[in-house]
Design a protein around this motif. Structure first.
Motif, short mmCIF file in Angstrom:
data_model
loop_
_atom_site.label_atom_id
_atom_site.label_comp_id
_atom_site.label_asym_id
_atom_site.label_seq_id
_atom_site.Cartn_x
_atom_site.Cartn_y
_atom_site.Cartn_z
N TRP A 206 -2.68 6.19 1.44
CA TRP A 206 -3.56 5.95 0.39
C TRP A 206 -4.63 7.13 -0.19
CZ3 TRP A 206 -8.50 5.71 -1.79
CH2 TRP A 206 -8.58 4.85 -2.91
N SER B 37 0.80 9.72 -11.21
CA SER B 37 -0.58 10.01 -11.63
C SER B 37 -0.25 11.31 -12.55
CB SER B 37 -1.30 10.70 -10.45
OG SER B 37 -1.61 9.42 -9.55
N THR C 189 0.78 -1.34 -0.07
CA THR C 189 -0.09 -0.06 -0.05
C THR C 189 0.89 1.30 -0.09
OG1 THR C 189 -1.81 -1.15 1.13
CG2 THR C 189 -1.80 1.24 1.22
N ALA D 249 0.86 4.13 -3.05
CA ALA D 249 0.29 5.58 -2.92
C ALA D 249 1.37 6.45 -2.92
CB ALA D 249 -0.34 5.44 -1.53
N HIS E 136 -4.31 12.31 -7.08
CA HIS E 136 -4.77 11.79 -8.56
C HIS E 136 -6.12 12.36 -9.03
CE1 HIS E 136 -4.82 8.50 -11.60
NE2 HIS E 136 -6.25 8.72 -11.64
N ALA F 197 2.49 7.16 -6.83
CA ALA F 197 1.13 7.81 -7.57
C ALA F 197 1.34 8.95 -7.15
CB ALA F 197 -0.06 6.94 -7.16
N TRP F 198 1.38 9.53 -5.87
CA TRP F 198 1.34 10.68 -5.36
C TRP F 198 2.68 11.76 -5.82
CZ3 TRP F 198 1.56 11.79 0.68
CH2 TRP F 198 1.47 13.18 0.81
N GLY G 57 -2.83 9.74 -1.71
CA GLY G 57 -2.61 9.64 -3.14
C GLY G 57 -3.71 9.62 -3.92
N ALA G 58 -4.67 9.21 -3.56
CA ALA G 58 -5.78 9.19 -4.24
C ALA G 58 -6.60 10.67 -4.62
CB ALA G 58 -7.02 8.25 -3.49
N LEU H 134 -2.69 2.90 -7.56
CA LEU H 134 -3.53 3.14 -6.50
C LEU H 134 -4.55 1.89 -6.44
CD1 LEU H 134 -4.07 6.75 -7.06
CD2 LEU H 134 -2.77 5.69 -4.82
#
Length: 531
Positions: free
Chosen positions: A167, A131, A119, A123, A174, A126-127, A170-171, A142
């Motif tokens: 997470w 992304s 995880t 995350a 995104h 991507a962060w 990060g989401a 993610l």
């Protein structure tokens, strides 16, 4: 690194056979080795066939180009060419949410055995950059750590529960980068469920703080005695009594950031996010009450379960205190004036715990993890400290240049050598661990310092705000071919500092904020001065 080792500069990384999207420098991605049957959340539309766009970093000064530009190219190669891999459905898509195509995600690194369904790594990568550079890959990365349960979707509930909350950040990032409304709704659902699970199981009402180990430190080398104690034959933090009761700066700052992120996501969905903001405010108060040290002008590392404070410096904790909005302006000024630097950067924790020293530094103690150092670098830029930010980016670029463009997991803070650090192992005695090669979050962390630090790319619900931080003598520098939603941007910085004196878009004066619906190609020039 030779030109042949670099990936598609200024071009696109695409799926083989995707028409009309690849320019010069296009590189075919691995083909899907099994039928791409659509499942829940699968979006096999044409835009998802454009996997990566890779902006070029161009310094006018040749020496700076060799140092910073070459390591930038190496970072792209690490993330895109080495660590973007096929996501086996059975392992990485249990919730049936990934998109095929592209059918890829970013793994943790080249030195680890598969599977790498982790995880925190997903995350953070991507962060940091994925992304932005490759939205379909960032989305898959993610969602590769999400499970579908009888109660709905939730971040995987493994025994490293403190990893789950990053997470949400990060989401949230995104969504801000992409404007993906479908992803926003799903990410909000997952984030709310995940945070509710953690609050129910890992919140101390007595202290108003979340319990558990710190963001970075799943190894016991990251902690003094206690909670470390002799006689335990394990490197894993939770194998030591009392570690589940710790209340750490970094982890609680991430929870504060997650609350504010969920509030903004709720508002965008037409939901009521006020309860999240209230929780964030209470948590911020508790962090500053329990962990801020007014006598020293900085934060402590963690509270023990009995409420006593460990006063070690935690690099990630200080970074997140700034980035998540926990520290106020006066606190930021003080902690940046008191923070301890090692010769090669900001270390994971400082000073040496009693069982470590310069000859045998602890794996999670006085060593440079580039990912931690990069978060602190961005925090310096956010605070407008151009000279210190320049020092941070130089530290990391020099570490990577010394290993011929290799992004390793950990470096010795005194010598700059690749160093895995020492930690209690299965024998119960200190053992030297390996610093893994081709570490994705080390490379994506370098990209984070370029994108979010140097160029100040700040993604909001209202658009892309440009808040650069240009050290003296570094300009002009250009980020060419940056893809932001439906627009392609060439951004040039001149002057020095963090105050935008002037901004032009295609030669016309403009605010340093770009509308999210901007389309086409645009040239942006910013002139900077000291605050």
């Amino acid at each position: 690194m030779t030109d042949a080792g670099r990936i598609g500069r200024r071009g696109f990384l695409t799926l083989a056979g995707a028409a009309g999207v690849a320019g010069a420098g296009a590189v075919p991605a691995a083909a899907d080795p099994q039928p791409a049957e659509p499942g829940p959340g699968s979006r096999p539309s044409t835009p998802d066939r454009v996997v990566y766009t890779l902006p070029a970093l161009e310094f006018a000064d040749p020496a700076r180009q060799r140092l910073f530009g070459d390591q930038y190219e190496s970072a792209l190669t690490d993330v895109v060419g080495m660590n973007t891999v096929y996501a086996e459905r059975a392992t990485y898509d249990p919730a049936r949410l990934l998109s095929y195509p592209p059918g890829t995600f970013v793994r943790a690194g080249g030195g680890y055995p598969a599977p790498q369904r982790w995880t925190r790594d997903a995350a953070v990568n991507a962060w940091n950059a994925v992304s932005l550079l490759g939205p379909p890959v960032g989305r898959n990365t993610l969602l590769s750590v999400v499970d579908r349960t009888d109660g709905g979707l939730v971040v995987q509930q493994d025994n490293q529960w403190w990893d789950q909350i990053v997470w949400v950040l990060g989401a949230h990032h995104h969504w801000l980068v992409t404007g993906d409304a479908e992803f926003l709704a799903r990410a909000h659902e997952i984030g709310v469920a995940t945070l509710a699970a953690r609050k129910a199981q890992n919140f101390s009402a007595a202290h108003g703080l979340f319990t558990g180990p710190s963001f970075m430190n799943d190894g016991i080398a990251g902690y003094p005695e206690p909670p470390w104690q002799p006689g335990v034959k394990s490197s894993f933090v939770l194998d030591y009594p009392l570690t589940h009761e710790l209340m750490c700066l970094s982890t609680n700052c991430l929870y504060h950031g997650a609350y504010t992120a969920l509030a903004e996501m709720a508002d965008a969905l037409g939901k009521d996010g006020r309860a999240h903001l209230a929780d964030a405010a209470r948590l911020r108060t508790a962090i500053n009450r329990s962990l801020w040290r007014p006598d020293a002008g900085t934060y402590g590392y963690f509270l023990h379960g009995d409420g006593s404070l460990d006063v070690s410096q935690e690099g990630a904790g200080l970074a997140f205190a700034i980035l998540s909005g926990v520290a106020g302006p006066a606190q930021i000024t003080r902690l940046l004036s008191t923070v301890h630097w090692e010769p090669h950067g900001i270390v994971n924790s400082w000073p040496h715990f009693a069982r470590f020293d310069d000859a045998k530094p602890g794996r999670h103690n006085v060593v440079v993890w580039p990912m931690v150092h990069s978060f602190f670098g961005e925090a310096l830029a956010r605070a407008g400290r151009a000279e210190l930010f320049g020092r941070a980016l130089t530290n990391l670029a020099e570490l990577v240049a010394a290993t011929d463009g290799g992004f390793y997991e950990i470096y010795d803070s005194k010598t700059g050598a690749v160093q895995g650090g020492w930690q209690t192992g299965g024998s119960g005695e200190p053992e030297q661990f390996t610093s893994q090669p081709d570490q994705a979050w080390s490379a994506s962390g370098y990209l984070r310092m370029v994108f979010a630090g140097l160029f100040g790319l700040t993604f909001t619900a209202d658009g892309l705000r440009l808040a650069p931080c240009l050290p003296p003598g570094w300009g002009p520098v250009t980020l060419r071919g940056l893809r932001y939603r439906a627009a392609t941007l060439d951004i040039t910085l001149r002057g020095s500092g963090s105050r935008v004196v002037s901004c032009t878009v295609d030669g016309l004066p403009a605010a340093a904020t770009l509308h999210p619906n901007l389309t086409g190609s645009h040239e942006i020039r910013l002139t900077l001065a000291a605050p």
